[in-house]
Enzyme design. Structure first.
Site, PDB file in Angstrom:
ATOM      1  N   PHE A   8       0.830  -1.197   0.000  1.00 20.09           N
ATOM      2  CA  PHE A   8       0.000   0.000   0.000  1.00 20.09           C
ATOM      3  C   PHE A   8       0.869   1.252   0.000  1.00 20.09           C
ATOM      4  CE2 PHE A   8      -3.601  -2.570   1.599  1.00 20.09           C
ATOM      5  CZ  PHE A   8      -4.652  -1.985   0.895  1.00 20.09           C
ATOM      6  N   ASP A   9       0.540   2.186  -0.865  1.00 19.43           N
ATOM      7  CA  ASP A   9       1.103   3.520  -0.776  1.00 19.43           C
ATOM      8  C   ASP A   9       0.517   4.197   0.461  1.00 19.43           C
ATOM      9  OD1 ASP A   9       2.254   6.082  -1.659  1.00 19.43           O
ATOM     10  OD2 ASP A   9       0.185   6.595  -2.166  1.00 19.43           O
TER      11      ASP A   9
END
Length: 231
Positions: A8-9
């Site tokens: 995940f960013d």
């Protein structure tokens, strides 16, 4: 399960960077004894976004980014103050902004225990580690890969090498990256050979030159992509 790991960013994917940015800018102006006006935020946002793109492309170093954005802001709005001291205070206040995007906590909680979760970000170490520690999603992540710490940033392959090393070198087909940036998250993941999920709540136009495996407008829509459903 279609994937065993999800990358995940952070900013504008799990964390509400816009909210944190606005609060930090206003507070820094106030503490510095400067009058803050609402239009300053949009001016700063435009400048900061442009400089971050230059930073991700390797055109400017991190140290220049930290202060030039404020030097350009003050020039644009006609304010005379020290951009270096202002930048130091701003980063401290930005690190306090742990607000999450809509659906982030629920989505990460639903994935936890089903897949491995790693946060991968181009953000500053001080900001990202502080924000994650303050948030309710911190316990769900196996690791955090920050560009400043591994000396590489998305879309560079090296930051993905660092992430894969920490995950124990899984097969690329087992890994999905979720992020809002076409130029760093999606292009980086695509170039590395993993599937990509573009988080695009604003319905922005896509870039035909960037391979996108999936596109979602709500974070919860990651679950069926991974192979889960809401219970």
């Amino acid at each position: 399960m279609r994937y065993t790991w999800v990358l995940f960013d952070a900013d504008d994917t799990l964390f509400d960077y816009g909210k944190a940015e606005a609060a930090a800018l206003r507070k820094t102006f106030e503490v510095a004894g400067l009058g803050f006006e609402a239009p300053y935020l949009e001016v700063y946002h435009t400048i900061n976004q442009r400089l971050w793109q230059d930073f991700e492309l390797g055109k400017i170093p991190r140290e220049v980014l930290r202060t030039r954005r404020f030097a350009l802001l003050f020039e644009a709005i006609g304010v005379a103050t020290d951009p270096v001291r202002f930048a130091e205070a701003y980063v401290q206040y930005l690190a306090e902004g742990g607000d999450l995007m809509v659906g982030a906590a629920e989505t990460v909680a639903a994935l936890y225990g089903k897949v491995g979760l790693v946060l991968i970000t181009n953000g500053l170490t001080l900001v990202q580690r502080s924000r994650l520690a303050r948030s309710e999603i911190a316990p769900y992540f196996t690791d955090v890969v920050i560009s400043e710490e591994v000396d590489a940033m998305k879309p560079d392959r090296a930051i993905f090498d660092a992430a894969f090393a920490r995950m124990g070198h899984p097969e690329k087909a087992e890994v999905l990256i979720v992020g809002d940036s076409l130029t760093s998250d999606i292009k980086g993941g695509s170039d590395y050979g993993i599937d990509t999920c573009w988080f695009n709540p604003a319905g922005s136009p896509c870039d035909p030159d960037v391979r996108i495996s999936y596109e979602i407008a709500a974070l919860r829509d990651v679950l069926p992509i991974v192979g889960l459903s809401w219970s």
